[in-house]
Design an enzyme around this catalytic site. Sequence first.
Site, PDB file in Angstrom:
ATOM      1  N   ASP A  26     -75.729   5.709  72.482  1.00  0.00           N
ATOM      2  CA  ASP A  26     -75.806   5.966  71.037  1.00  0.00           C
ATOM      3  C   ASP A  26     -77.252   6.179  70.567  1.00  0.00           C
ATOM      4  O   ASP A  26     -77.712   5.511  69.620  1.00  0.00           O
ATOM      5  CB  ASP A  26     -75.211   4.773  70.249  1.00  0.00           C
ATOM      6  CG  ASP A  26     -73.837   4.347  70.749  1.00  0.00           C
ATOM      7  OD1 ASP A  26     -73.050   5.219  71.140  1.00  0.00           O
ATOM      8  OD2 ASP A  26     -73.564   3.132  70.741  1.00  0.00           O
TER       9      ASP A  26
ATOM     10  N   GLU B 276     -66.390   9.301  64.612  1.00  0.00           N
ATOM     11  CA  GLU B 276     -67.497   8.335  64.526  1.00  0.00           C
ATOM     12  C   GLU B 276     -68.809   9.073  64.804  1.00  0.00           C
ATOM     13  O   GLU B 276     -68.838  10.289  64.919  1.00  0.00           O
ATOM     14  CB  GLU B 276     -67.291   7.188  65.537  1.00  0.00           C
ATOM     15  CG  GLU B 276     -67.282   7.631  66.991  1.00  0.00           C
ATOM     16  CD  GLU B 276     -66.913   6.517  67.966  1.00  0.00           C
ATOM     17  OE1 GLU B 276     -66.589   5.393  67.555  1.00  0.00           O
ATOM     18  OE2 GLU B 276     -66.928   6.809  69.180  1.00  0.00           O
TER      19      GLU B 276
HETATM   20  O1  FUB Z   1     -71.481   1.891  71.341  1.00  0.00           O
HETATM   21  C1  FUB Z   1     -70.345   1.388  70.675  1.00  0.00           C
HETATM   22  C2  FUB Z   1     -69.620   2.485  69.990  1.00  0.00           C
HETATM   23  O2  FUB Z   1     -69.235   3.490  70.931  1.00  0.00           O
HETATM   24  C3  FUB Z   1     -70.437   3.248  68.985  1.00  0.00           C
HETATM   25  O3  FUB Z   1     -70.652   2.554  67.797  1.00  0.00           O
HETATM   26  C4  FUB Z   1     -69.622   4.467  68.881  1.00  0.00           C
HETATM   27  O4  FUB Z   1     -70.210   5.534  68.205  1.00  0.00           O
HETATM   28  C5  FUB Z   1     -69.351   4.766  70.331  1.00  0.00           C
HETATM   29  O5  FUB Z   1     -70.422   5.442  70.940  1.00  0.00           O
END
Ligand code: FUB
Length: 345
Positions: free
Chosen positions: A31, A244
């Site tokens: 991320d 997301e």
């Molecule tokens: O790293 C945890 C979660 O996985 C992140 O918050 C999301 O965007 C995904 O990458």
Amino acid sequence: MPEESIEHIDFDELNKKAISQPLVTHIYTADPSAHYFDGKIYIYPSHDVDAGEAFDDLGSHFAMEDYHVISMDTVDSEAVDHGVALHVKDVPWAERQMWAPDAAVKNGKYYLYFPAKAYDGIFRIGVAVSDTPTGPFIPEKEAIKGSFSIDPAVFEDEDGSHYMYFGGLWGGQLQRWRTGTFNADEPESPVAHLPADHEPALLPWVAKMADDMLQFSEKPKEISILDEKGNLLLAGDNERRFFEAAWLHKYKGTYYFSYSTGDTHFICYATGDSPYGPFTYRGRILEPVVGWTSHHSICEIKGKWYLFYHDSSLSKGATHLRSIKMTVIEHQADGSITTIKPYMD
Ligand code: FUB
């Protein structure tokens, strides 16, 4: 990339075909939120660990506890790990799951924004402050008022205003906020509370930051993502709808909102004329990587644009053990972004 296809991958071959290699290999990182602060590259990633949690569609296996900041003098130089910048045990309101963070600078202070589950099991977004871009960061005692869900990304506009974009489905709990308050009804399933396929997809959120960068200055607003006819993307449009990993960058006066489509594993983008949207879907920035999640940032460094992303190639496909990477991206004359294939054919 779906997990079932991973067992057939020859990782030595795949790594030869990868268009870029992990920036750091001594820890797992994911991320990546990249910024060019004071002539240097700073990357604010998640710090992946194997905490032994069972895998599920709520992402319980993403059980991260702290953040490290990574810096690079130039795009070609070594990536340096500056150690623990913030640990969950030092955040009074947060219990677990330090997911994708971001950072911003204002008046010589650096702000680390991060999602974590509070003791009631609800994701909130917190902020921690430092005098340096690498921390250590001192957390505020409480989460940002009115924050919810995950994946904060903070964009600074040319007039110095900052906006936070956030939200994430399934384990990120966005679907539980449809009525404006958290829906605590069981079951805690990733697909409960989601709209039906023919209904508009759930939308990401934005809020302008207050002058002190510690709170929102307004109630968060939803961001519309429209198709070519001006209609909201539908929940069943899994290859294009928001899931997301929100990010915003501005190129030649146009706002580019980019995000992950989650279960279809694309990084897509949509463009608009205001930081609040609406944004019109334009296409894909990144094809699926190895590992279930895809999460990125886009940063201008000395006149060139770079995509920071992650994959699970170093861990040979362990979806919760990812590594950050970077590659150049190009905006074409018509404003479109060339789609990146993370592995050569
Ligand atoms: O790293 C945890 C979660 O996985 C992140 O918050 C999301 O965007 C995904 O990458």
